[in-house]
Design a protein around this motif. Structure first.
Motif, PDB file in Angstrom:
ATOM      1  N   ASN A 184      -6.856  -3.043  -3.880  1.00  0.00           N
ATOM      2  CA  ASN A 184      -6.262  -1.676  -4.007  1.00  0.00           C
ATOM      3  C   ASN A 184      -7.446  -1.192  -5.054  1.00  0.00           C
ATOM      4  O   ASN A 184      -7.931  -1.302  -5.726  1.00  0.00           O
ATOM      5  CB  ASN A 184      -5.204  -2.203  -5.423  1.00  0.00           C
ATOM      6  CG  ASN A 184      -5.082  -0.441  -6.312  1.00  0.00           C
ATOM      7  OD1 ASN A 184      -5.251   0.044  -5.673  1.00  0.00           O
ATOM      8  ND2 ASN A 184      -3.924  -0.771  -7.285  1.00  0.00           N
ATOM      9  N   THR A 220     -11.746  -0.703  -8.936  1.00  0.00           N
ATOM     10  CA  THR A 220     -10.859  -2.098  -7.827  1.00  0.00           C
ATOM     11  C   THR A 220     -10.705  -3.328  -8.030  1.00  0.00           C
ATOM     12  O   THR A 220     -10.863  -3.504  -9.381  1.00  0.00           O
ATOM     13  CB  THR A 220     -11.591  -2.099  -6.327  1.00  0.00           C
ATOM     14  OG1 THR A 220     -12.488  -3.069  -6.588  1.00  0.00           O
ATOM     15  CG2 THR A 220     -12.686  -0.778  -6.367  1.00  0.00           C
ATOM     16  N   GLY A 221      -9.427  -2.905  -7.418  1.00  0.00           N
ATOM     17  CA  GLY A 221      -9.004  -4.853  -8.403  1.00  0.00           C
ATOM     18  C   GLY A 221      -8.023  -5.589  -6.401  1.00  0.00           C
ATOM     19  O   GLY A 221      -7.014  -5.805  -6.487  1.00  0.00           O
TER      20      GLY A 221
HETATM   21  N1  SER Z   1      -6.267  -1.046 -12.172  1.00  0.00           N
HETATM   22  C1  SER Z   1      -6.375  -1.260 -10.549  1.00  0.00           C
HETATM   23  C2  SER Z   1      -5.650  -2.266 -10.335  1.00  0.00           C
HETATM   24  O1  SER Z   1      -4.998  -3.297 -11.116  1.00  0.00           O
HETATM   25  C3  SER Z   1      -7.456  -1.720  -9.444  1.00  0.00           C
HETATM   26  O2  SER Z   1      -8.340  -2.665 -10.524  1.00  0.00           O
HETATM   27  O3  SER Z   1      -4.799  -2.352  -9.430  1.00  0.00           O
END
Ligand code: SER
Length: 581
Positions: free
Chosen positions: A194, A218-219
């Motif tokens: 994401n 991003t995660g």
């Molecule tokens: N904060 C976003 C998530 O937790 C992207 O790091 O998906």
């Protein structure tokens, strides 16, 4: 090579600085029990504060999400997970971010482009469609039919705070033929990454204002991506869990197949418990907040161990915990360092619950036979909680296994009445007590720093804090020490603290980067676990400690310091209780 290493190496090669994982219990944010996303410890920097490590960061962050706790037991849910993240704090934006992610997936992980699809923000009344991201994706070779436009592609951690539109990357997990057109509702497509373009702040009144800088957050969920890359549809069959599940199969002499739910629960809950116990916040099982989550996790794991006919009085938990600690210590050194403490806490809670589990289960069965309806009544549920230590969620789970319901409302009512009674009792006790709670606690905070410093002088310079708990009546301080303090040591410690109090030392506070704090030799529990800008409190020149405060301005107001108790806390750790008179 592990996905974590690949990920960090890649972003470091793109001039990102790796930052350490923050503790699972947020340090300066009482609004949440646990860190639930990689961005959470970075909120001040997303809001515009300068980060000492610069504008390009990456990490793997320990996260705990407990809203799905009861879902754990299926193929994909976990209470603990690691999130891989990279950030731009006012540096690059959409084009670079998307390109970096795409290249990592296709060039480092060698994922064929045909397995990828993306969602982008379709726009709403206030904010425009994200054409920029669409164009970048197309330029990289993602076909129009693999791009879905959604109006909920907008990310925010809670109801207010930094936020923005996002683009999510999906991977086609199945062996089926890959459909030409991407349908985000088709669950063979799994979201793996994401990228949030944080450019707004959502106010309490629901309006948005632009952030001082445009950021990228991003995660990527580690467990999920490992499972996807290894081609398994059950996360617990991936290399993250395989050996732990095998261990549980060995301990229980039962196969995974047919016993999946209990094995997954044990594996997941023990892992999460380990990370909570090893956290610098010093959480122990209790009936409130994080301590209650820890208690629920351990107790649920025990019940499932019993379901698998594991000798739950034995060493099962230690075998599993040892394996998990070994697996993760390379990335989280706090696990190895606190290994013995982890075993102690698990053992303590397990022994406590084992004493009542059997009886409680019998009680539950008895109540079941007396039912005229299919609802376990509130009195039974409360009795199981109060007398046998059954978290209500456990009673609910038991009920569900027999197709029964629990009168939760009634339980909550009883719980409230019970709490009110004990609060009334507590109020009575404090009547006519000390001036103001805040003031006494503040004094005890400062006294704790003096005690820590005095022990280093009197006992051993290698004494370090292992835990601390303060009320308005006393301080409690746990510290590393290999022996019971002698009377002389106790007396000298008291004398030294009192000498410092009588000298009227100034207490001063300074903010600095963590590196400066390390260089200055400031005392703290786990340096690597602190945020990058830290506050160091100094007392004259006798004590320098990382701390969030609050503290008194001058030691002269503390009164007389007296040690009331010195005892063992756990192996290699002593505990002092002391008062100010
Ligand atoms: N904060 C976003 C998530 O937790 C992207 O790091 O998906």
């Amino acid at each position: 090579m592990d996905l974590k290493d690949l990920y960090i190496d890649y972003f470091v090669s793109l001039n990102h600085k790796q930052i350490p994982s923050a503790p699972v219990v947020p340090e300066n944010d009482a609004s949440v029990l646990f860190n639930t996303a990689g961005m959470q410890p970075l909120i001040p920097y997303l809001l515009g504060e300068e980060h000492p490590f610069g504008k390009r960061l990456c990490d793997y962050q320990k996260c705990i999400r407990t809203n799905d706790l009861d879902e754990v037991g299926d193929k994909t849910h976990h209470t603990f997970f690691e999130m891989l993240g990279n950030w731009s704090l006012g540096d690059y934006f959409k084009e670079e971010s998307i390109t970096y992610s795409f290249n990592f997936l296709t060039q480092v992980l060698n994922i064929p482009i045909d397995r990828l699809a993306v969602t982008v923000f379709s726009g709403n009344e206030g904010i425009k469609k994200d054409e920029i991201s669409v164009n970048v994706w197309k330029k990289l070779g993602i076909k129009e039919e693999r791009i879905a436009y959604l109006d909920d592609n907008f990310w925010i951690a809670g109801s207010t705070g930094p936020c923005g539109s996002d683009t999510e990357i999906f991977y086609f997990r199945s062996d089926d033929e890959i459909p030409a057109v991407f349908d985000p509702e088709d669950d063979r497509w799994v979201e793996i990454w994401n990228n949030v373009f944080m450019e707004f702040y959502k106010n309490e009144d629901g309006t948005y204002k632009p952030l001082p800088k445009k950021n990228v957050d991003t995660g990527m969920g580690y467990e999920r991506v490992v499972a996807v890359l290894e081609g398994v549809d059950d996360n617990y069959k991936s290399s993250v869990w395989k050996d732990v599940i095998k261990k549980i199969e060995d301990i229980s002499s039962k196969p995974y197949v047919g016993n999946e739910k209990s094995m997954r629960i044990i594996a997941d809950h023990i892992r999460t418990s380990i990370f909570i116990i090893a956290d610098p916040s010093g959480i122990k099982p209790s009936n409130t907040d994080q301590g209650y989550i820890l208690r629920r996790l351990i107790r649920r794991a025990i019940r499932h161990a019993k379901k698998l006919d594991i000798d739950y009085y034995g060493n099962w938990y230690k075998e599993i915990a040892s394996m998990i600690i070994d697996k993760y210590s390379k990335y989280y050194s706090e696990l190895e360092k606190n290994k013995e403490m982890i075993f102690e806490v698990l053992k303590g809670e397990i022994e406590k619950f084992n004493r009542t589990l059997e009886k409680g289960l019998k009680e539950f069965e008895k109540a079941k036979t007396k039912l005229n309806t299919n609802i376990i009544d509130a009195t039974t549920a409360f009795h199981l909680y109060d007398t046998y230590g059954f978290p209500i969620e456990l009673t609910k789970e038991l009920a569900l296994e027999s197709n029964l319901d629990v009168d939760i409302k009634g339980f909550e009512q009883k719980f409230k009445e019970h709490q009110e009674k004990s609060r009334a009792g507590a109020k009575e006790k404090f009547k006519g007590g000390l001036a103001s709670t805040g003031e006494m606690e503040t004094k005890y905070h400062t006294a704790t720093h003096l005690l820590n410093a005095a022990l280093k002088v009197v006992v051993n310079k290698d004494v370090h804090q292992r835990g601390s708990n303060i009320t308005d009546k006393r301080l409690r301080f746990d510290f590393s020490c290999d022996h019971k303090l002698t009377d002389l040591e106790k007396q000298k410690t008291e004398e030294l603290v009192n000498k410092w109090i009588s000298e009227g030392l100034e207490v001063t506070k300074k903010q600095m980067s963590k590196q400066e704090a390390i260089n200055s030799g400031a005392e703290c529990m786990f340096i690597e676990k602190y945020p990058d800008i830290v506050t160091v409190y100094s007392i004259g020149d006798v004590s320098h400690e990382l701390c969030g405060g609050p503290h008194v301005k001058n030691t002269s107001c503390l009164g007389k310091f007296k040690i009331t108790k010195e005892e063992a806390s756990s192996s290699g750790v002593r505990r002092i209780k002391a008062i100010l008179e």
